[in-house]
Motif scaffolding. Sequence first.
Motif, PDB file in Angstrom:
ATOM      1  N   GLU A   1      61.162  61.999 122.607  1.00  0.00           N
ATOM      2  CA  GLU A   1      60.702  62.690 121.138  1.00  0.00           C
ATOM      3  C   GLU A   1      59.174  62.788 121.119  1.00  0.00           C
ATOM      4  OE1 GLU A   1      60.576  61.905 116.172  1.00  0.00           O
ATOM      5  OE2 GLU A   1      61.302  60.186 117.680  1.00  0.00           O
ATOM      6  N   LEU A   2      58.307  61.920 121.101  1.00  0.00           N
ATOM      7  CA  LEU A   2      57.109  61.950 121.101  1.00  0.00           C
ATOM      8  C   LEU A   2      56.390  62.794 122.230  1.00  0.00           C
ATOM      9  CD1 LEU A   2      56.032  58.087 119.939  1.00  0.00           C
ATOM     10  CD2 LEU A   2      56.786  60.250 118.492  1.00  0.00           C
ATOM     11  N   GLU A   3      56.970  62.719 123.321  1.00  0.00           N
ATOM     12  CA  GLU A   3      56.485  63.645 124.307  1.00  0.00           C
ATOM     13  C   GLU A   3      56.533  65.158 123.955  1.00  0.00           C
ATOM     14  OE1 GLU A   3      55.228  65.314 127.983  1.00  0.00           O
ATOM     15  OE2 GLU A   3      54.842  63.309 127.288  1.00  0.00           O
ATOM     16  N   LEU A   4      57.771  65.427 123.518  1.00  0.00           N
ATOM     17  CA  LEU A   4      57.932  66.758 123.526  1.00  0.00           C
ATOM     18  C   LEU A   4      57.112  67.264 122.257  1.00  0.00           C
ATOM     19  CD1 LEU A   4      59.450  69.393 123.590  1.00  0.00           C
ATOM     20  CD2 LEU A   4      61.253  68.384 122.291  1.00  0.00           C
ATOM     21  N   LEU A   5      56.851  66.484 121.210  1.00  0.00           N
ATOM     22  CA  LEU A   5      56.043  66.541 119.972  1.00  0.00           C
ATOM     23  C   LEU A   5      54.545  66.796 120.424  1.00  0.00           C
ATOM     24  CD1 LEU A   5      55.812  66.491 116.700  1.00  0.00           C
ATOM     25  CD2 LEU A   5      55.610  64.324 116.766  1.00  0.00           C
ATOM     26  N   LEU A   6      54.235  65.762 120.985  1.00  0.00           N
ATOM     27  CA  LEU A   6      52.587  66.056 121.570  1.00  0.00           C
ATOM     28  C   LEU A   6      52.222  67.307 122.425  1.00  0.00           C
ATOM     29  CD1 LEU A   6      51.091  62.721 122.556  1.00  0.00           C
ATOM     30  CD2 LEU A   6      50.447  64.009 120.590  1.00  0.00           C
ATOM     31  N   LYS A   7      53.149  67.565 123.360  1.00  0.00           N
ATOM     32  CA  LYS A   7      53.207  68.651 124.001  1.00  0.00           C
ATOM     33  C   LYS A   7      53.076  70.094 123.223  1.00  0.00           C
ATOM     34  CE  LYS A   7      54.802  70.695 128.231  1.00  0.00           C
ATOM     35  NZ  LYS A   7      56.061  70.685 129.337  1.00  0.00           N
ATOM     36  N   GLU A   8      54.243  70.009 122.381  1.00  0.00           N
ATOM     37  CA  GLU A   8      54.606  71.348 121.520  1.00  0.00           C
ATOM     38  C   GLU A   8      53.219  71.504 120.633  1.00  0.00           C
ATOM     39  OE1 GLU A   8      58.139  71.059 119.646  1.00  0.00           O
ATOM     40  OE2 GLU A   8      59.288  71.926 121.299  1.00  0.00           O
ATOM     41  N   PHE A   9      52.672  70.471 120.149  1.00  0.00           N
ATOM     42  CA  PHE A   9      51.553  70.246 119.195  1.00  0.00           C
ATOM     43  C   PHE A   9      50.251  70.992 119.981  1.00  0.00           C
ATOM     44  CE2 PHE A   9      47.995  68.369 116.746  1.00  0.00           C
ATOM     45  CZ  PHE A   9      47.948  69.068 115.645  1.00  0.00           C
ATOM     46  N   GLY A  10      50.224  70.422 121.232  1.00  0.00           N
ATOM     47  CA  GLY A  10      48.863  70.893 122.049  1.00  0.00           C
ATOM     48  C   GLY A  10      49.163  72.148 122.326  1.00  0.00           C
TER      49      GLY A  10
END
Length: 472
Positions: A11-20
């Motif tokens: 969840e956090l991996e996808l969140l950080l990637k999409e936010f970046g």
Amino acid sequence: MEPLWDGRRKELELLLKEFGVSLKCPEKFYEEGSALAEEVFKILQQKSKYTFAGRYKGGSFGKKTDVLEADLDLVVVCNRVHLPLKEVLDDFEKVLTLYGKELKIKENSIKKTERSLYFCFDNLIEVDLLPAVYIHNQEDIWKKIEMDPKNSFYYNPSFVDKQIAFLKCQPGDTHTLIRLVKYWFKNLYFEKHVMGGSAMMELISVAAVGQKNWGKGPRPLTMLKAFHKALDIIANLDSLRLAFSLKGGSKWKRLSDAELHLQNTNISDIVPKVIGLQTTLEKKCFIIDPANPFQNFLDEGMNSADVIQKMKTFATETQNTLKEIERDVKLHGTKFLLALFKPHPAALTNLTTLLLPNYVTIDYDYPYSSPYCDMEVRKQEVVTDRKMKNAMKALKRRLLSAINAVAKGNPDKFTATDIENVVNECVKTSFELNDDLATVKRDGHEEMDITLSIPYKLCRQPYAVRFSMKWE
């Protein structure tokens, strides 16, 4: 602490990637910026008394590492010129002033510094135009820098093509990581200008990725791991020895400590072996620019010991915060991003040393068509007085960070109330040790000294937070 369970990590991996990815400037910025830049190049080439060996869109624009409110760095490489480039700047200023209306340059926006011209287009894109010395024989330039290393920064624009090439060849999601790290860095306050700050964040991000492949191998690199690693590197900045070497073709490799000790840095040696001055390599810490190997971003002449210490402190604080909140299963989406990128306390950042405004007026959902920030100045002292100007810039960066954590972290579900709440929290945090702030109002912007407009999109409709300030 127990390791993250797979669901939370993903969840956090996808969140950080999409936010970046979302932090990248809109395509409109690239399209408009490129078109306007070409017109500037064309006019300068036709009307300037200097001939050009090359022209580049450099900086974060050219390197594709832009974050939100990016400016446009334009580099014009000139034939037969020598440092300092005052006469070139004077000539460029005359041309741009004469043809400013035709080039759609905002009236009275042209400002000259020691090394560049600043101006703003009518559409609010800000520009730094830098002339550069043409390098015919690289070794000749490096000899000059070796003899006078204090002026190495002046030669940076001459290496713009190498700066772009270095980042262009980086693997996978490295550019996304760079945006996350630069976003974190832009929210910090150091009391003084950090020279080469964005470039440092780029090189540290590349070092955090290292030789690993994104998402491959038995222990694949993820955005969460890479962000942790970048923070670790910054938290140990005073012992970092970072330099790169070109290893055939366009591949760059970070040099190990053992390799750094083995390097022979005599200028007469083969050029690819030159990675810095011997005096630099003997230091406890350094970050050497791969494009300009005699520039050390951690040199005392560029960034003082207290700036380095502050970076270490900020990174340590953020790393501790990240370790705590990534295990808090109640924090999802925007809440996680706000907790991660929240402004550091005023006490830690020394915001109390700034001349903060006495009155603040905020409009949270002002209809606004431009994707760029705007600044309406009604009292010139705000942009000429150092303490006022620094306070304005610090508050602007904090607001940008908070607003975009909401607007880009959860683009389809946030509301105007979410924007209002996060802005109010940002103001509260920024003024927590200051008793001079009067009641925050929603109207009366025209009575204020300066108004900032910070854009966002709600349900695909363009709005801005209008943030006005007044000093007594």
